[in-house]
Write a protein that holds these residues in place. Structure first.
Motif, PDB file in Angstrom:
ATOM      1  N   ARG A   1      -7.113   0.028  -4.817  1.00 28.79           N
ATOM      2  CA  ARG A   1      -5.974  -0.783  -5.234  1.00 28.79           C
ATOM      3  C   ARG A   1      -6.190  -1.115  -6.703  1.00 28.79           C
ATOM      4  O   ARG A   1      -7.311  -1.348  -7.137  1.00 28.79           O
TER       5      ARG A   1
ATOM      6  N   LYS B   1      -0.987  -1.959  -6.397  1.00 29.81           N
ATOM      7  CA  LYS B   1      -0.631  -0.821  -5.544  1.00 29.81           C
ATOM      8  C   LYS B   1      -1.826   0.116  -5.503  1.00 29.81           C
ATOM      9  O   LYS B   1      -2.790  -0.056  -6.253  1.00 29.81           O
TER      10      LYS B   1
ATOM     11  N   SER C   1      -0.624   5.995  -6.016  1.00 30.91           N
ATOM     12  CA  SER C   1       0.751   5.865  -5.557  1.00 30.91           C
ATOM     13  C   SER C   1       1.718   6.165  -6.703  1.00 30.91           C
ATOM     14  O   SER C   1       1.470   5.822  -7.849  1.00 30.91           O
TER      15      SER C   1
END
Length: 148
Positions: free
Chosen positions: A118, A132, A136
């Protein structure tokens, strides 16, 4: 001296993205509780560094623990610099001008090589920080994603 204008004019130079790509970062400034917060973000919106001008490390740590939920913030990775008139090239200004606290994502004890980690990014729409997965392709925060 207007500290807001001074900070945005003096510290607006781009730097290199650290831990994400080889692109240049551009600063995104925000006023926060009488201080100035700066995010150095690359074109992919990855935040390489968060800088809090005219604030102490405890202020930055508190902010990061709220804004970067899901990322472990290692307090020993928050650095502090004292800026003086002479090192900022301010003629006639002696003594301490400000304290600067900064955190570099994916550096030191906070460094993580896992590509599924993350990470902190800036929303491409509202420029708010959000967390995120590193790989991603999402470019907007949850709030802006719902508005699309």
């Amino acid at each position: 001296m207007d500290i807001d204008n001074f900070v945005t004019e003096t510290f607006s130079a781009p730097s290199n993205c650290y831990g994400h790509c080889k692109e240049q970062t551009n600063p995104v400034f925000r006023k926060k509780d009488g201080s100035i917060l700066c995010f150095q973000a690359c074109p992919g919106r990855y935040v390489s560094r968060v800088i809090f001008y005219n604030a102490g490390p405890e202020d930055l740590i508190s902010y990061l623990k709220d804004a970067a939920r899901g990322i472990e913030i290692k307090e020993r990775d928050v650095r502090v610099a004292t800026r003086y008139g002479w090192d900022l090239g301010l003629k006639g200004v002696s003594g301490k001008v400000m304290r600067v606290s900064y955190w570099t994502q994916n550096y030191g004890a906070s460094k993580v090589s896992n590509e599924n980690r993350r990470a902190l990014f800036l929303c491409s729409r509202c420029e708010s920080p959000f967390v995120k997965e590193f790989n991603s392709i999402a470019s907007t925060c949850e709030r802006c994603s719902r508005m699309q």
